[in-house]
Design a protein around this motif. Sequence first.
Motif, PDB file in Angstrom:
ATOM      1  N   LYS A   1       1.023  -1.437   0.157  1.00  0.00           N
ATOM      2  CA  LYS A   1       0.028   0.170  -0.107  1.00  0.00           C
ATOM      3  C   LYS A   1       0.953   1.340   0.072  1.00  0.00           C
ATOM      4  O   LYS A   1       0.368   2.340  -0.282  1.00  0.00           O
ATOM      5  CB  LYS A   1      -0.781   0.015   1.344  1.00  0.00           C
ATOM      6  CG  LYS A   1      -0.424   0.045   2.538  1.00  0.00           C
ATOM      7  CD  LYS A   1      -1.160   0.121   3.709  1.00  0.00           C
ATOM      8  CE  LYS A   1      -0.437   0.358   5.105  1.00  0.00           C
ATOM      9  NZ  LYS A   1      -1.579   0.545   6.227  1.00  0.00           N
TER      10      LYS A   1
ATOM     11  N   TRP B   1       3.717   1.646  -1.765  1.00  0.00           N
ATOM     12  CA  TRP B   1       4.599   1.765  -3.024  1.00  0.00           C
ATOM     13  C   TRP B   1       4.228   3.142  -3.847  1.00  0.00           C
ATOM     14  O   TRP B   1       2.954   3.417  -3.941  1.00  0.00           O
ATOM     15  CB  TRP B   1       3.965   0.788  -4.017  1.00  0.00           C
ATOM     16  CG  TRP B   1       5.230   0.456  -5.056  1.00  0.00           C
ATOM     17  CD1 TRP B   1       5.159   0.880  -6.349  1.00  0.00           C
ATOM     18  CD2 TRP B   1       6.379  -0.130  -4.909  1.00  0.00           C
ATOM     19  NE1 TRP B   1       6.397   0.544  -7.056  1.00  0.00           N
ATOM     20  CE2 TRP B   1       7.209   0.176  -6.125  1.00  0.00           C
ATOM     21  CE3 TRP B   1       6.929  -0.803  -3.766  1.00  0.00           C
ATOM     22  CZ2 TRP B   1       8.384  -0.539  -6.303  1.00  0.00           C
ATOM     23  CZ3 TRP B   1       8.022  -1.377  -3.998  1.00  0.00           C
ATOM     24  CH2 TRP B   1       8.944  -1.290  -5.260  1.00  0.00           C
ATOM     25  N   PRO B   2       5.330   3.940  -3.794  1.00  0.00           N
ATOM     26  CA  PRO B   2       5.094   5.295  -4.547  1.00  0.00           C
ATOM     27  C   PRO B   2       4.511   5.334  -5.616  1.00  0.00           C
ATOM     28  O   PRO B   2       4.947   4.506  -6.897  1.00  0.00           O
ATOM     29  CB  PRO B   2       6.479   5.950  -4.523  1.00  0.00           C
ATOM     30  CG  PRO B   2       7.410   4.813  -4.473  1.00  0.00           C
ATOM     31  CD  PRO B   2       6.759   3.654  -3.877  1.00  0.00           C
ATOM     32  N   ASP B   3       3.570   6.233  -6.006  1.00  0.00           N
ATOM     33  CA  ASP B   3       3.173   6.698  -7.247  1.00  0.00           C
ATOM     34  C   ASP B   3       3.761   7.855  -7.815  1.00  0.00           C
ATOM     35  O   ASP B   3       3.732   9.133  -7.346  1.00  0.00           O
ATOM     36  CB  ASP B   3       1.718   6.943  -7.046  1.00  0.00           C
ATOM     37  CG  ASP B   3       1.099   7.387  -8.339  1.00  0.00           C
ATOM     38  OD1 ASP B   3       1.516   7.149  -9.397  1.00  0.00           O
ATOM     39  OD2 ASP B   3      -0.458   7.626  -8.237  1.00  0.00           O
TER      40      ASP B   3
ATOM     41  N   GLN C   1       3.064   6.364 -12.609  1.00  0.00           N
ATOM     42  CA  GLN C   1       2.523   5.198 -13.190  1.00  0.00           C
ATOM     43  C   GLN C   1       1.304   4.780 -12.740  1.00  0.00           C
ATOM     44  O   GLN C   1       0.699   3.814 -13.287  1.00  0.00           O
ATOM     45  CB  GLN C   1       3.593   4.107 -12.780  1.00  0.00           C
ATOM     46  CG  GLN C   1       3.485   3.533 -11.550  1.00  0.00           C
ATOM     47  CD  GLN C   1       4.116   4.323 -10.484  1.00  0.00           C
ATOM     48  OE1 GLN C   1       4.444   5.512 -10.551  1.00  0.00           O
ATOM     49  NE2 GLN C   1       4.317   3.488  -9.117  1.00  0.00           N
ATOM     50  N   GLY C   2       0.541   5.404 -11.710  1.00  0.00           N
ATOM     51  CA  GLY C   2      -0.640   4.911 -11.111  1.00  0.00           C
ATOM     52  C   GLY C   2      -0.643   4.058  -9.874  1.00  0.00           C
ATOM     53  O   GLY C   2       0.538   3.636  -9.683  1.00  0.00           O
ATOM     54  N   GLU C   3      -1.638   4.062  -9.117  1.00  0.00           N
ATOM     55  CA  GLU C   3      -1.408   3.083  -7.958  1.00  0.00           C
ATOM     56  C   GLU C   3      -1.215   1.803  -8.484  1.00  0.00           C
ATOM     57  O   GLU C   3      -1.719   1.030  -9.360  1.00  0.00           O
ATOM     58  CB  GLU C   3      -2.926   3.277  -7.370  1.00  0.00           C
ATOM     59  CG  GLU C   3      -2.867   4.717  -6.509  1.00  0.00           C
ATOM     60  CD  GLU C   3      -4.102   4.690  -5.726  1.00  0.00           C
ATOM     61  OE1 GLU C   3      -4.746   3.633  -5.342  1.00  0.00           O
ATOM     62  OE2 GLU C   3      -4.575   5.619  -5.259  1.00  0.00           O
ATOM     63  N   GLN C   4      -0.541   0.923  -7.527  1.00  0.00           N
ATOM     64  CA  GLN C   4      -0.377  -0.498  -7.741  1.00  0.00           C
ATOM     65  C   GLN C   4      -1.467  -1.309  -7.030  1.00  0.00           C
ATOM     66  O   GLN C   4      -1.172  -1.420  -5.912  1.00  0.00           O
ATOM     67  CB  GLN C   4       1.083  -0.806  -7.099  1.00  0.00           C
ATOM     68  CG  GLN C   4       2.098   0.135  -7.752  1.00  0.00           C
ATOM     69  CD  GLN C   4       2.240  -0.126  -9.298  1.00  0.00           C
ATOM     70  OE1 GLN C   4       2.704  -0.994  -9.967  1.00  0.00           O
ATOM     71  NE2 GLN C   4       2.370   1.311  -9.993  1.00  0.00           N
ATOM     72  N   HIS C   5      -2.453  -1.812  -7.940  1.00  0.00           N
ATOM     73  CA  HIS C   5      -3.578  -2.548  -7.064  1.00  0.00           C
ATOM     74  C   HIS C   5      -3.103  -3.969  -7.431  1.00  0.00           C
ATOM     75  O   HIS C   5      -3.968  -4.922  -6.649  1.00  0.00           O
ATOM     76  CB  HIS C   5      -4.718  -2.322  -8.031  1.00  0.00           C
ATOM     77  CG  HIS C   5      -4.997  -0.753  -7.894  1.00  0.00           C
ATOM     78  ND1 HIS C   5      -5.527  -0.237  -6.933  1.00  0.00           N
ATOM     79  CD2 HIS C   5      -5.227   0.275  -9.070  1.00  0.00           C
ATOM     80  CE1 HIS C   5      -5.796   1.264  -7.018  1.00  0.00           C
ATOM     81  NE2 HIS C   5      -5.562   1.404  -8.259  1.00  0.00           N
TER      82      HIS C   5
END
Length: 225
Positions: free
Chosen positions: A59, A61-63, A66-70
């Motif tokens: 939760k 992980w920096p944006d 590239q967008g949120e890492q889902h």
Amino acid sequence: MSNIAGKAYAMNVVTPSHPRITWVNRLLFMAARGLPENLAGLLGLSLIHFARWVIIRRKDWPDLGQGEQHQLDNDYVLFLSNFNGTWDQYIDAFSDGIPKGLDLFWYSATKYPLSIPITPFKNYITHNQIFTDHYYNATPGSAQRDIKSALKVYDAVLTLDKAHADQSPEAFAESWRAAMTKVQGNLGEPGFGPVASLDTERADQNREAYVRKAQATFDLRRARN
């Protein structure tokens, strides 16, 4: 290679860690900070400038655009280090100096093979290393020991400068001999970096004018005295 600057090498290693056991590493990192004497083997490696382990949760992980890492399945352990010498020399020294410490710091890392034997450990680091895009080093031609030696000589010169203003020639000569005896082990030639890099050569070229000016100033002061 962008991760090399003169004698220095920048290493970045990102290893996956399953979220169900990442908490174990958090406790281990807390214990290491509270009991630094357990890192004596690491602190004694003079080739290391800097070393750090950081846990990045899914939760967190920096944006960076590239967008949120889902869809991340793992947390990640980020290891950062700057050191002198070659990659192999560093890994060998690390594995030999704190093998148990490395095994604890990467305890939760997926498929971590242990730091001994060395070959599987090197293969693991190789497969998880991310090369540096940009690496700046203010003193690419100097190792950690070179810088420490230069600072000792610098302090001795400042002390002699103050003594020169107050002491007689005989007393200053004695102070000079004592200072030179104290720092004689720090007056060696730094030598060339063991890692192929043009940055060391460029650094020497860039500071050549400064060195010549400083030498001329010193020669002038000595001639006046």
